[in-house]
Design a protein around this motif. Structure first.
Motif, PDB file in Angstrom:
ATOM      1  N   THR A  73       0.849  -1.188   0.000  1.00 16.81           N
ATOM      2  CA  THR A  73       0.000   0.000   0.000  1.00 16.81           C
ATOM      3  C   THR A  73       0.883   1.235   0.000  1.00 16.81           C
ATOM      4  OG1 THR A  73      -1.710  -1.168   1.244  1.00 16.81           O
ATOM      5  CG2 THR A  73      -1.815   1.232   1.270  1.00 16.81           C
ATOM      6  N   LEU A  74       0.503   2.216  -0.800  1.00 21.14           N
ATOM      7  CA  LEU A  74       1.128   3.536  -0.706  1.00 21.14           C
ATOM      8  C   LEU A  74       0.385   4.221   0.430  1.00 21.14           C
ATOM      9  CD1 LEU A  74       1.384   4.223  -4.516  1.00 21.14           C
ATOM     10  CD2 LEU A  74       3.241   3.627  -2.951  1.00 21.14           C
ATOM     11  N   ASP A  75       1.044   4.344   1.592  1.00 23.12           N
ATOM     12  CA  ASP A  75       0.300   4.667   2.809  1.00 23.12           C
ATOM     13  C   ASP A  75       0.525   6.051   3.399  1.00 23.12           C
ATOM     14  OD1 ASP A  75       2.871   3.964   3.601  1.00 23.12           O
ATOM     15  OD2 ASP A  75       2.226   2.396   4.991  1.00 23.12           O
ATOM     16  N   TRP A  76       1.569   6.759   3.000  1.00 30.51           N
ATOM     17  CA  TRP A  76       1.730   8.141   3.449  1.00 30.51           C
ATOM     18  C   TRP A  76       2.691   8.879   2.522  1.00 30.51           C
ATOM     19  CZ3 TRP A  76       6.760   9.214   5.042  1.00 30.51           C
ATOM     20  CH2 TRP A  76       7.525   8.172   5.549  1.00 30.51           C
ATOM     21  N   LYS A  77       2.606  10.202   2.581  1.00 30.17           N
ATOM     22  CA  LYS A  77       3.418  11.065   1.715  1.00 30.17           C
ATOM     23  C   LYS A  77       4.354  11.926   2.558  1.00 30.17           C
ATOM     24  CE  LYS A  77       0.094  11.618  -2.049  1.00 30.17           C
ATOM     25  NZ  LYS A  77      -0.628  12.614  -2.857  1.00 30.17           N
ATOM     26  N   ASN A  78       5.533  12.190   1.998  1.00 31.33           N
ATOM     27  CA  ASN A  78       6.500  13.080   2.638  1.00 31.33           C
ATOM     28  C   ASN A  78       6.805  14.241   1.685  1.00 31.33           C
ATOM     29  OD1 ASN A  78       8.599  14.384   3.879  1.00 31.33           O
ATOM     30  ND2 ASN A  78       9.974  12.627   3.935  1.00 31.33           N
ATOM     31  N   PRO A  79       6.218  15.410   1.935  1.00 30.66           N
ATOM     32  CA  PRO A  79       6.471  16.550   1.042  1.00 30.66           C
ATOM     33  C   PRO A  79       7.867  17.141   1.226  1.00 30.66           C
ATOM     34  CG  PRO A  79       5.081  17.218   2.869  1.00 30.66           C
ATOM     35  CD  PRO A  79       5.260  15.728   2.985  1.00 30.66           C
ATOM     36  N   HIS A  80       8.583  16.763   2.288  1.00 28.00           N
ATOM     37  CA  HIS A  80       9.901  17.328   2.584  1.00 28.00           C
ATOM     38  C   HIS A  80      11.019  16.304   2.429  1.00 28.00           C
ATOM     39  CE1 HIS A  80       7.705  20.780   3.945  1.00 28.00           C
ATOM     40  NE2 HIS A  80       7.020  20.028   4.778  1.00 28.00           N
ATOM     41  N   SER A  81      10.823  15.327   1.572  1.00 26.99           N
ATOM     42  CA  SER A  81      11.812  14.282   1.343  1.00 26.99           C
ATOM     43  C   SER A  81      13.112  14.876   0.812  1.00 26.99           C
ATOM     44  CB  SER A  81      11.256  13.283   0.319  1.00 26.99           C
ATOM     45  OG  SER A  81      12.245  12.399  -0.117  1.00 26.99           O
ATOM     46  N   ARG A  82      14.233  14.264   1.158  1.00 25.54           N
ATOM     47  CA  ARG A  82      15.517  14.732   0.603  1.00 25.54           C
ATOM     48  C   ARG A  82      15.623  14.395  -0.876  1.00 25.54           C
ATOM     49  NH1 ARG A  82      19.999  10.610   1.561  1.00 25.54           N
ATOM     50  NH2 ARG A  82      18.846   8.756   2.138  1.00 25.54           N
ATOM     51  N   PHE A  83      14.755  13.492  -1.373  1.00 24.99           N
ATOM     52  CA  PHE A  83      14.677  13.182  -2.795  1.00 24.99           C
ATOM     53  C   PHE A  83      13.431  13.833  -3.379  1.00 24.99           C
ATOM     54  CE2 PHE A  83      17.340   9.764  -1.193  1.00 24.99           C
ATOM     55  CZ  PHE A  83      18.374   9.800  -2.108  1.00 24.99           C
ATOM     56  N   TYR A  84      13.325  15.135  -3.194  1.00 21.92           N
ATOM     57  CA  TYR A  84      12.200  15.941  -3.639  1.00 21.92           C
ATOM     58  C   TYR A  84      10.958  15.528  -2.854  1.00 21.92           C
ATOM     59  CZ  TYR A  84       9.084  18.610  -6.624  1.00 21.92           C
ATOM     60  OH  TYR A  84       8.143  19.478  -7.085  1.00 21.92           O
ATOM     61  N   ARG A  85       9.989  14.876  -3.438  1.00 23.07           N
ATOM     62  CA  ARG A  85       8.798  14.377  -2.743  1.00 23.07           C
ATOM     63  C   ARG A  85       8.884  12.861  -2.704  1.00 23.07           C
ATOM     64  NH1 ARG A  85       3.993  17.863  -5.665  1.00 23.07           N
ATOM     65  NH2 ARG A  85       4.144  19.638  -4.252  1.00 23.07           N
ATOM     66  N   SER A  86       8.182  12.250  -1.756  1.00 22.32           N
ATOM     67  CA  SER A  86       8.180  10.787  -1.733  1.00 22.32           C
ATOM     68  C   SER A  86       6.857  10.254  -1.208  1.00 22.32           C
ATOM     69  CB  SER A  86       9.344  10.253  -0.890  1.00 22.32           C
ATOM     70  OG  SER A  86       9.268  10.720   0.438  1.00 22.32           O
ATOM     71  N   ILE A  87       6.512   9.053  -1.688  1.00 24.80           N
ATOM     72  CA  ILE A  87       5.311   8.347  -1.247  1.00 24.80           C
ATOM     73  C   ILE A  87       5.770   6.974  -0.745  1.00 24.80           C
ATOM     74  CG2 ILE A  87       3.019   7.493  -1.850  1.00 24.80           C
ATOM     75  CD1 ILE A  87       3.003   9.503  -4.203  1.00 24.80           C
ATOM     76  N   HIS A  88       5.415   6.651   0.484  1.00 28.64           N
ATOM     77  CA  HIS A  88       5.894   5.454   1.150  1.00 28.64           C
ATOM     78  C   HIS A  88       5.176   4.186   0.701  1.00 28.64           C
ATOM     79  CE1 HIS A  88       6.181   2.676   4.669  1.00 28.64           C
ATOM     80  NE2 HIS A  88       7.447   3.022   4.547  1.00 28.64           N
ATOM     81  N   VAL A  89       5.964   3.124   0.447  1.00 28.75           N
ATOM     82  CA  VAL A  89       5.458   1.786   0.158  1.00 28.75           C
ATOM     83  C   VAL A  89       5.453   1.021   1.485  1.00 28.75           C
ATOM     84  CG1 VAL A  89       5.889  -0.372  -1.114  1.00 28.75           C
ATOM     85  CG2 VAL A  89       6.420   1.838  -2.181  1.00 28.75           C
ATOM     86  N   SER A  90       4.390   0.312   1.795  1.00 24.55           N
ATOM     87  CA  SER A  90       4.197  -0.306   3.111  1.00 24.55           C
ATOM     88  C   SER A  90       5.091  -1.512   3.406  1.00 24.55           C
ATOM     89  CB  SER A  90       2.729  -0.701   3.296  1.00 24.55           C
ATOM     90  OG  SER A  90       2.369  -1.711   2.366  1.00 24.55           O
ATOM     91  N   TYR A  91       6.168  -1.685   2.688  1.00 20.29           N
ATOM     92  CA  TYR A  91       7.156  -2.719   2.986  1.00 20.29           C
ATOM     93  C   TYR A  91       7.879  -2.363   4.272  1.00 20.29           C
ATOM     94  CZ  TYR A  91      11.344  -5.551   2.794  1.00 20.29           C
ATOM     95  OH  TYR A  91      12.337  -6.431   3.119  1.00 20.29           O
ATOM     96  N   PRO A  92       8.153  -3.309   5.170  1.00 15.95           N
ATOM     97  CA  PRO A  92       7.886  -4.739   5.099  1.00 15.95           C
ATOM     98  C   PRO A  92       6.514  -5.075   5.663  1.00 15.95           C
ATOM     99  CG  PRO A  92       9.232  -4.278   7.029  1.00 15.95           C
ATOM    100  CD  PRO A  92       9.015  -2.967   6.315  1.00 15.95           C
ATOM    101  N   ASN A  93       5.866  -6.073   5.071  1.00 17.45           N
ATOM    102  CA  ASN A  93       4.614  -6.581   5.630  1.00 17.45           C
ATOM    103  C   ASN A  93       4.939  -7.742   6.577  1.00 17.45           C
ATOM    104  OD1 ASN A  93       4.984  -8.890   4.009  1.00 17.45           O
ATOM    105  ND2 ASN A  93       3.649  -8.105   2.387  1.00 17.45           N
ATOM    106  N   ALA A  94       3.936  -8.397   7.116  1.00 26.41           N
ATOM    107  CA  ALA A  94       4.155  -9.481   8.080  1.00 26.41           C
ATOM    108  C   ALA A  94       4.969 -10.625   7.476  1.00 26.41           C
ATOM    109  CB  ALA A  94       2.813  -9.993   8.604  1.00 26.41           C
ATOM    110  N   THR A  95       4.700 -10.969   6.226  1.00 27.85           N
ATOM    111  CA  THR A  95       5.452 -12.045   5.562  1.00 27.85           C
ATOM    112  C   THR A  95       6.915 -11.664   5.398  1.00 27.85           C
ATOM    113  OG1 THR A  95       3.446 -12.707   4.382  1.00 27.85           O
ATOM    114  CG2 THR A  95       5.540 -13.482   3.472  1.00 27.85           C
TER     115      THR A  95
END
Length: 161
Positions: A73-95
């Motif tokens: 899941t793309l679960d949150w956004k970081n508008p102040h990322s050091r790599f411009y903007r970023s959208i977080h991937v929910s890795y790692p999951n339980a597996t």
């Protein structure tokens, strides 16, 4: 002039509600270096993307420079990322955590879709040809602006080999 002003006043409420229709799924094909934004199963936008320096295979541990494979899941956004903007991937999951624990390693994290550092401006063409991240999915900053506008959180992301 009065008619133009009146017309603008009447149009302003409609313009203020004009928004980008969000996509409902993101699909990444690592072997093709391709990311697609989809809405109702149809591709809305496609982007050439790059990954970590060791892109083959599923991410197993921190530092392996791989991008995870599977549904997240793309679960949150970081508008102040050091790599411009970023959208977080929910890795790692339980597996992923269980696999890493069995191997006695840290699964890592902080996998993002992101742009490039502002100080790397002018290197976009080069950065589109090489895998340079630590396992993230990278695009140029103009593309990141489009993705940022079209991807709301949470949104599912499928990452294929």
């Amino acid at each position: 002039m009065r008619y133009l002003t009146l017309a603008l006043i009447l149009l302003l409420p409609a313009l203020s509600h004009a928004t980008v229709t969000p996509v409902d799924r993101v699909v990444v094909y690592k072997s093709k270096g391709l990311m697609q934004l989809k809405r109702h199963g149809k591709v809305v936008r496609s982007y050439k993307v790059v990954f970590g320096e060791n892109p083959r295979g599923h991410k197993i541990r921190q530092g392996d420079e791989r991008t995870p494979e599977g549904t997240y899941t793309l679960d949150w956004k970081n508008p102040h990322s050091r790599f411009y903007r970023s959208i977080h991937v929910s890795y790692p999951n339980a597996t992923d955590r269980a696999r890493a624990a069995k191997l006695g390693v840290n699964p890592g994290g902080d996998i993002m879709i992101h742009g490039i550092k502002p100080q790397w401006q002018g290197m976009e063409k080069y950065l589109k040809r090489v895998n340079w991240t630590d396992g993230c999915i990278a695009v140029n900053n103009r593309e990141m602006d489009e993705i940022w506008a079209m991807v709301k959180t949470p949104t599912p992301i499928d990452i294929y080999p």
